[in-house]
Design a protein around this motif. Structure first.
Motif, PDB file in Angstrom:
ATOM      1  N   ILE A 134      70.567  63.823  85.089  1.00  0.00           N
ATOM      2  CA  ILE A 134      70.046  64.876  84.205  1.00  0.00           C
ATOM      3  C   ILE A 134      71.187  65.781  83.737  1.00  0.00           C
ATOM      4  O   ILE A 134      71.262  66.145  82.558  1.00  0.00           O
ATOM      5  N   ARG A 135      72.103  66.119  84.628  1.00  0.00           N
ATOM      6  CA  ARG A 135      73.271  66.948  84.275  1.00  0.00           C
ATOM      7  C   ARG A 135      74.128  66.221  83.232  1.00  0.00           C
ATOM      8  O   ARG A 135      74.591  66.828  82.260  1.00  0.00           O
ATOM      9  N   ALA A 136      74.323  64.923  83.408  1.00  0.00           N
ATOM     10  CA  ALA A 136      75.123  64.149  82.448  1.00  0.00           C
ATOM     11  C   ALA A 136      74.442  64.143  81.075  1.00  0.00           C
ATOM     12  O   ALA A 136      75.122  64.260  80.042  1.00  0.00           O
ATOM     13  N   MET A 137      73.123  64.026  81.052  1.00  0.00           N
ATOM     14  CA  MET A 137      72.395  64.061  79.777  1.00  0.00           C
ATOM     15  C   MET A 137      72.556  65.432  79.130  1.00  0.00           C
ATOM     16  O   MET A 137      72.772  65.540  77.921  1.00  0.00           O
ATOM     17  N   TYR A 138      72.458  66.476  79.916  1.00  0.00           N
ATOM     18  CA  TYR A 138      72.633  67.836  79.411  1.00  0.00           C
ATOM     19  C   TYR A 138      74.032  67.991  78.812  1.00  0.00           C
ATOM     20  O   TYR A 138      74.184  68.484  77.692  1.00  0.00           O
ATOM     21  N   ASP A 139      75.040  67.561  79.545  1.00  0.00           N
ATOM     22  CA  ASP A 139      76.423  67.682  79.072  1.00  0.00           C
ATOM     23  C   ASP A 139      76.663  66.870  77.800  1.00  0.00           C
ATOM     24  O   ASP A 139      77.403  67.282  76.920  1.00  0.00           O
ATOM     25  N   GLY A 145      75.501  73.797  71.634  1.00  0.00           N
ATOM     26  CA  GLY A 145      74.411  74.653  72.065  1.00  0.00           C
ATOM     27  C   GLY A 145      73.193  73.802  72.355  1.00  0.00           C
ATOM     28  O   GLY A 145      73.153  72.618  72.039  1.00  0.00           O
ATOM     29  N   TRP A 146      72.176  74.390  72.910  1.00  0.00           N
ATOM     30  CA  TRP A 146      71.082  73.580  73.401  1.00  0.00           C
ATOM     31  C   TRP A 146      69.799  73.836  72.642  1.00  0.00           C
ATOM     32  O   TRP A 146      69.478  73.156  71.701  1.00  0.00           O
ATOM     33  N   ALA A 147      69.027  74.802  73.024  1.00  0.00           N
ATOM     34  CA  ALA A 147      67.671  74.927  72.471  1.00  0.00           C
ATOM     35  C   ALA A 147      67.641  75.771  71.211  1.00  0.00           C
ATOM     36  O   ALA A 147      68.306  76.788  71.143  1.00  0.00           O
TER      37      ALA A 147
END
Length: 160
Positions: A134-139, A145-147
């Motif tokens: 999950i961390r790798a997907m986030y990175d 930026g994200w949301a």
């Protein structure tokens, strides 16, 4: 007119829980959930991505055929995949338009990474994705930026 609701977010952000709750709130037979994980489970007896891209291509063919069939029957479809790759989201959007359906994005990328990994750890072992993944997907997907994630632009020449 049918609708394709495309969820986006990390594993553990609540996509499937939200989709299942939405289905429960609608008359039976008017809405369904179609996901890559469900197809992987049915075809390969696992919800993880198979080692071969050939197998993953089969998952895509099966998923798109199921979505197309449901939309053509006037059934609303909830697609609760991560849909973090813009090109996959764009293909889903094109598929909806090709079926004469409307598409909507349900962006759950605002759910904090820590919440996603905590929820994932509460899943039965065989359904866990793992904090490292999950961390790798986030990175990989939060470069700018994200949301919320930007909605892909549709190329009107592109076909599904």
């Amino acid at each position: 007119m049918a609708n394709l609701i495309i969820y986006r977010g990390l594993p553990g952000c609540g996509k499937t829980a939200s989709a299942l709750e939405e289905i429960r709130c609608h008359p039976r037979g008017t809405m369904c959930k179609i996901s890559r994980d469900d197809h992987r489970r049915h075809v390969f007896a696992t919800h993880y991505r198979p080692e071969s891209d050939d197998f993953e291509d089969l998952v895509t063919v099966l998923q798109f055929a199921a979505i197309r069939a449901a939309l053509n029957q006037g059934v609303d479809v909830l697609c609760d995949d991560t849909n973090l790759y813009p090109e996959h989201t764009a293909r889903l959007m094109h598929l909806a338009l090709d079926c004469g359906a409307k598409w909507y994005i349900r962006d759950l990328t605002h759910v904090p990474l820590e919440v996603c990994t905590e929820r994932d750890a509460l899943r039965p072992l065989e359904y866990r994705v793992g904090a490292k993944t999950i961390r790798a997907m986030y990175d990989r997907h939060c470069v700018d930026g994200w949301a919320p994630m930007p909605i892909p632009a549709l190329d009107t020449e592109e076909a599904v």
